[in-house]
Design an enzyme around this catalytic site. Structure first.
Site, mmCIF file in Angstrom:
data_model
loop_
_atom_site.group_PDB
_atom_site.id
_atom_site.type_symbol
_atom_site.label_atom_id
_atom_site.label_comp_id
_atom_site.label_asym_id
_atom_site.label_seq_id
_atom_site.Cartn_x
_atom_site.Cartn_y
_atom_site.Cartn_z
ATOM 1 N N GLU A 169 16.026 44.639 5.409
ATOM 2 C CA GLU A 169 15.319 43.487 4.838
ATOM 3 C C GLU A 169 16.269 42.306 4.589
ATOM 4 O O GLU A 169 16.449 41.871 3.443
ATOM 5 C CB GLU A 169 14.624 43.875 3.535
ATOM 6 C CG GLU A 169 13.628 45.001 3.695
ATOM 7 C CD GLU A 169 12.812 45.278 2.430
ATOM 8 O OE1 GLU A 169 13.155 44.752 1.361
ATOM 9 O OE2 GLU A 169 11.805 46.008 2.542
ATOM 10 N N GLU A 369 10.072 52.036 6.110
ATOM 11 C CA GLU A 369 9.732 52.203 4.687
ATOM 12 C C GLU A 369 8.240 51.946 4.526
ATOM 13 O O GLU A 369 7.695 51.018 5.107
ATOM 14 C CB GLU A 369 10.452 51.187 3.777
ATOM 15 C CG GLU A 369 11.893 51.456 3.514
ATOM 16 C CD GLU A 369 12.548 50.420 2.594
ATOM 17 O OE1 GLU A 369 11.846 49.836 1.726
ATOM 18 O OE2 GLU A 369 13.751 50.193 2.761
HETATM 19 C C1 BG6 Z 1 12.116 47.858 -0.619
HETATM 20 C C2 BG6 Z 1 13.629 47.864 -0.650
HETATM 21 O O1 BG6 Z 1 11.667 46.638 -0.196
HETATM 22 O O2 BG6 Z 1 11.469 48.090 -1.846
HETATM 23 C C3 BG6 Z 1 14.193 48.886 -1.608
HETATM 24 O O3 BG6 Z 1 14.190 48.058 0.650
HETATM 25 C C4 BG6 Z 1 13.430 48.869 -2.919
HETATM 26 O O4 BG6 Z 1 15.569 48.682 -1.777
HETATM 27 C C5 BG6 Z 1 11.946 49.150 -2.653
HETATM 28 O O5 BG6 Z 1 13.951 49.796 -3.840
HETATM 29 C C6 BG6 Z 1 11.058 49.275 -3.909
HETATM 30 O O6 BG6 Z 1 11.068 48.145 -4.692
HETATM 31 P P1 BG6 Z 1 10.458 48.071 -6.181
HETATM 32 O O7 BG6 Z 1 10.637 46.651 -6.575
HETATM 33 O O8 BG6 Z 1 9.012 48.432 -6.124
HETATM 34 O O9 BG6 Z 1 11.226 48.997 -7.031
#
Ligand code: BG6
Length: 468
Positions: A169, A369
């Site tokens: 990202e 992801e």
């Molecule tokens: C993703 C990132 O976009 O979101 C991660 O690559 C991050 O590093 C994950 O931990 C979850 O984000 P959040 O803000 O919901 O804890």
């Protein structure tokens, strides 16, 4: 009612993603030096949820063997983490830290010994502080230092790691650090943000160039968060235009140079009009970007974005931001993950896959992801103390159905990685939103306990799909 089976292609990768800074802990151990996260936390701990900082994230540095055994138990045949630049080359430039080499060697060897294909990422928001002191991505010397770090990783681990990722990202440090004040160095200046973005893309292309020149027989890609943009009304030209402009800034800005070798012309025209083009873009940069296209792409998807035309005036003194050209739109009745406050729109994963199919030569991709963050997940514990996260299983199934539809229509998808394997530290949100297949109790020695979704994920992987 008869059941439908969602069977995935032979050899499909099932696994999860995480990152070094979010899981390793041991921030002060093994010769590592601070990254921007350690530094920012030392300055402003109150900006982190419950003031939990990056020093002792989920203890993977010490518990990696147990974790890899749990990965196997939860059906992983592949796993992504990142090599911390601040661990491998603690000053950013110069000496390689032998203790770090040993650690990453042990992790990679343990994964392979357990039949888990390692995907190694080189940058997950974690600029070494020594590099940030030189100006971070605004300084070309840092771009070159990153390319040297990447080459060191390929040379040290490339005999066994066959899937490399340059950045996770890459737009997020641009947004967080130079636009919206949620990453260090907390600058709000779009023109500088654009410079940071450009230098990041050059750094990426130099890493790709280095990898290809070494001819190690693996593949190199990148991971982008491709939140699809939908207009409030498909019948209103101004809404459609607003969604298109937002998409140019937040999607095509990275996707096009990395997959097509050039920036979208329309985006350049808009940025010139607002005088926010980066100050330093050289012909040789554009040639490097053009010549170094990736082999595959990882797509991160959590939620869609809905936009409408700009209905509210912007203060004339406000610093330029892309959202001066559109407004966000909240669709009434949208399906929500109420625990995280994000919309759930499973069909968007199909749209993303078909975008790659139609507009980017159907390049191989995987879902790098996707996942469901839940605050206060302890409330879903059963009497035995195990988290019964049926909502997470439903979330995964919902997305897989649409991914399956895209694959049936020809999309070139080779895997699905969930965010994440075990609950981990998430930047300013620290341990607020839990995403893991495995619970991590940060108040009890980082004790691990497999959630219901972890057991289900094993069945999913064993069956290479599911029936419903
Ligand atoms: C993703 C990132 O976009 O979101 C991660 O690559 C991050 O590093 C994950 O931990 C979850 O984000 P959040 O803000 O919901 O804890």
């Amino acid at each position: 009612m008869s059941k439908t089976t969602y069977q995935f292609p032979t050899g499909f990768l099932w696994g999860s993603a995480s990152s070094g800074p979010q899981t390793e802990g041991g921030a002060d151990e093994g010769g590592r030096k601070p990254s921007i996260w350690d530094h920012w936390y030392s300055l402003e701990p109150s900006r982190f949820h419950n003031e939990v900082g990056p020093t002792n994230t989920s203890n993977f540095y010490h518990q990696y063997k147990e974790d890899i055994a749990l990965m196997k138990e939860t059906g992983h045949n592949s796993f992504r983490t990142s090599i911390q630049w601040s661990r491998l080359i603690p000053d950013g430039i110069g000496e390689v830290n032998e203790e770090a080499v040993e650690f990453y060697n042990r992790v990679i060897d343990e994964l392979i010994a357990n039949g888990i294909e390692p995907f190694m990422n080189l940058f997950h928001f974690d600029m070494p502080m020594a590099m940030q002191e030189m100006g971070g991505w605004e300084n070309r010397e840092v771009v070159d230092a990153f390319a040297s770090f990447a080459t060191a990783c390929f040379e040290l681990f490339g005999d066994r790691v066959k899937h490399w990722i340059t950045f996770n990202e890459p737009i997020v440090p641009v947004e967080g650090g130079y636009m919206y004040d949620f990453h260090y160095p907390n600058i709000v200046d779009f023109k500088r943000a654009a410079q940071v973005a450009h230098h990041t893309i050059v750094a990426h292309a130099l890493a790709v160039k280095s990898y290809k020149s070494l001819d190690l027989g693996g593949k190199i890609g990148t991971v982008l968060n491709l939140t699809p943009f939908y207009p409030r009304s498909k019948d209103n030209a101004a809404d459609v235009r607003a969604a298109h402009v937002a998409d140019l800034f937040f999607t095509r800005s990275f996707l096009d140079p990395m997959l097509k070798g050039e920036y979208p012309k329309e985006l350049v025209v808009i940025m010139r009009e607002y005088d926010v083009l980066p100050a330093d873009v050289r012909d040789e940069d554009l040639a490097t970007i053009k010549e170094n296209i990736i082999d595959f792409i990882g797509l991160n998807y959590y939620q869609p974005r809905r936009v409408k035309l700009k209905e509210h005036a912007v203060h004339p003194d406000a610093p330029f931001m892309p959202n001066h050209l559109f407004d966000n739109y909240e669709m009434p009745g949208r399906k929500m993950n109420v625990h995280r406050g994000w919309e759930i729109c499973e069909a968007a994963i199909y749209d993303m896959a078909m975008d790659i199919y139609h507009h980017y030569g159907n390049i191989p991709f995987y879902i790098a992801e996707n996942g469901m963050g839940v605050e206060g997940e302890e409330k879903f514990k059963n009497e035995a103390g195990n988290i019964e996260d049926d909502y997470r299983i439903a979330f995964i199934k919902g997305h897989l159905k649409h991914l399956h539809r895209a694959i049936e229509e020809g999309a070139n998808c080779f895997g699905y990685h969930l965010w994440t394997f075990a609950d981990n530290w998430s930047w300013m949100n620290a341990y607020k939103n839990r995403y893991g297949l495995v619970e991590v109790d940060i108040n009890d020695g980082f004790k691990r306990r497999v959630k219901k979704s972890g057991r289900w994920y094993k069945e999913l992987s064993d069956n290479n799909g599911f029936s419903e």
